[in-house]
Design an enzyme around this catalytic site. Structure first.
Site, PDB file in Angstrom:
ATOM      1  N   CYS A 115      28.951  28.005   8.854  1.00  0.00           N
ATOM      2  CA  CYS A 115      28.272  29.027   8.052  1.00  0.00           C
ATOM      3  C   CYS A 115      28.837  29.066   6.631  1.00  0.00           C
ATOM      4  O   CYS A 115      28.551  28.181   5.844  1.00  0.00           O
ATOM      5  CB  CYS A 115      28.327  30.377   8.753  1.00  0.00           C
ATOM      6  SG  CYS A 115      27.089  31.551   8.119  1.00  0.00           S
ATOM      7  N   HIS A 210      26.563  29.464  14.084  1.00  0.00           N
ATOM      8  CA  HIS A 210      27.877  29.836  14.612  1.00  0.00           C
ATOM      9  C   HIS A 210      28.066  29.278  16.022  1.00  0.00           C
ATOM     10  O   HIS A 210      27.818  29.976  17.010  1.00  0.00           O
ATOM     11  CB  HIS A 210      28.029  31.357  14.613  1.00  0.00           C
ATOM     12  CG  HIS A 210      28.238  31.933  13.259  1.00  0.00           C
ATOM     13  ND1 HIS A 210      29.493  32.182  12.735  1.00  0.00           N
ATOM     14  CD2 HIS A 210      27.344  32.284  12.292  1.00  0.00           C
ATOM     15  CE1 HIS A 210      29.365  32.666  11.518  1.00  0.00           C
ATOM     16  NE2 HIS A 210      28.081  32.742  11.225  1.00  0.00           N
ATOM     17  N   GLU A 212      30.630  28.972  17.691  1.00  0.00           N
ATOM     18  CA  GLU A 212      31.623  29.755  18.445  1.00  0.00           C
ATOM     19  C   GLU A 212      30.988  30.927  19.179  1.00  0.00           C
ATOM     20  O   GLU A 212      31.635  31.541  20.052  1.00  0.00           O
ATOM     21  CB  GLU A 212      32.732  30.245  17.512  1.00  0.00           C
ATOM     22  CG  GLU A 212      32.436  31.479  16.689  1.00  0.00           C
ATOM     23  CD  GLU A 212      31.558  31.244  15.467  1.00  0.00           C
ATOM     24  OE1 GLU A 212      31.286  32.211  14.736  1.00  0.00           O
ATOM     25  OE2 GLU A 212      31.143  30.073  15.243  1.00  0.00           O
TER      26      GLU A 212
END
Length: 235
Positions: A115, A210, A212
């Site tokens: 990002c 993202h 994660e």
């Protein structure tokens, strides 16, 4: 047993953070980042903002580098006036992370930008950013999702060859590409969702979403593989 690669991940530096009885300045990293590094087979080392002149020494100790998501890049970094919708600057973090990126590129240390990290990779190489676009962060503080389509023949497409629904939360994006960078995935509206350096002896990839926040480890596994280690991923 082969040692797991050491993956540095840049962090927030926030004032007025609360936990337990404490209300202090803190270096923060959402837990999804170290968990993702671990699942992919690495060990996470947090890299809070420091003096930019120490970036090369920090990178020299790492097997790979992740520039994490976070606040908007200050527009002065790419020669623009701030849009009213651009967030407040994080100057110490901008300076530190740009120095980390430059050090990683110079030393050919595998680099993944997530990002904000993708946007900073673009800015570090002379690119610019769109300061606001709609539709990529529907609700404040809530991750959304949309599909991204890989560009055939890119490193990203080699990792994730199919269209994929990704977790997303951003209101800025790449505008003019930096030196040597190529787009490697797009959203349905044409927004560049991944960029990379097509250099044989370097591995530098940025993704606008993202990873994660999801279950797909393939991008992080690509970083781990690029470090040249053969540590087996574990849960």
């Amino acid at each position: 047993m082969t040692d797991r690669p050491l993956i540095g991940v840049s962090t927030y530096l926030e004032t007025g953070t609360r936990w337990g009885v404490w209300h202090l300045e803190a270096a923060l990293l959402p837990a999804g980042y170290p968990l993702l590094v671990r699942r992919a087979g690495g060990i996470c080392a947090m890299l809070p903002p420091d003096a930019p002149e120490h970036a090369a020494a920090a990178v020299a100790r790492l097997d790979g580098l992740v520039i994490a998501g976070g606040p908007d890049v200050e527009p002065v970094r790419y020669g623009a006036e701030p849009d009213p919708r651009t967030g407040p600057p994080a100057r110490a973090r901008d300076a530190w992370e740009l120095a980390l990126i430059e050090a990683a590129l110079a030393a050919r240390v595998p680099l993944l930008g997530i990002c904000r990290g993708m946007q900073l990779l673009n800015v570090a190489l002379g690119g610019t950013l769109v300061q606001h676009l709609d539709g990529h962060a529907e609700t404040v503080g809530v991750f959304g999702g949309h599909p991204v389509v890989p560009v055939p023949g890119t490193v990203y497409a080699g990792l994730v060859p199919e269209e994929t629904l990704v977790p997303t939360y951003h209101h800025q994006a790449v505008d003019r590409l930096g030196r040597g960078l190529v787009p490697s995935a797009h959203a349905a509206d044409g927004t560049i969702e991944a960029i990379e350096l097509p250099v044989a002896d370097a591995w530098a990839l940025g993704v606008q979403w993202h990873p994660e926040m999801g279950d797909d480890d393939r991008v992080m596994r690509g970083l781990i593989t690029a470090t040249g280690t053969d540590a087996a991923p574990r849960g």
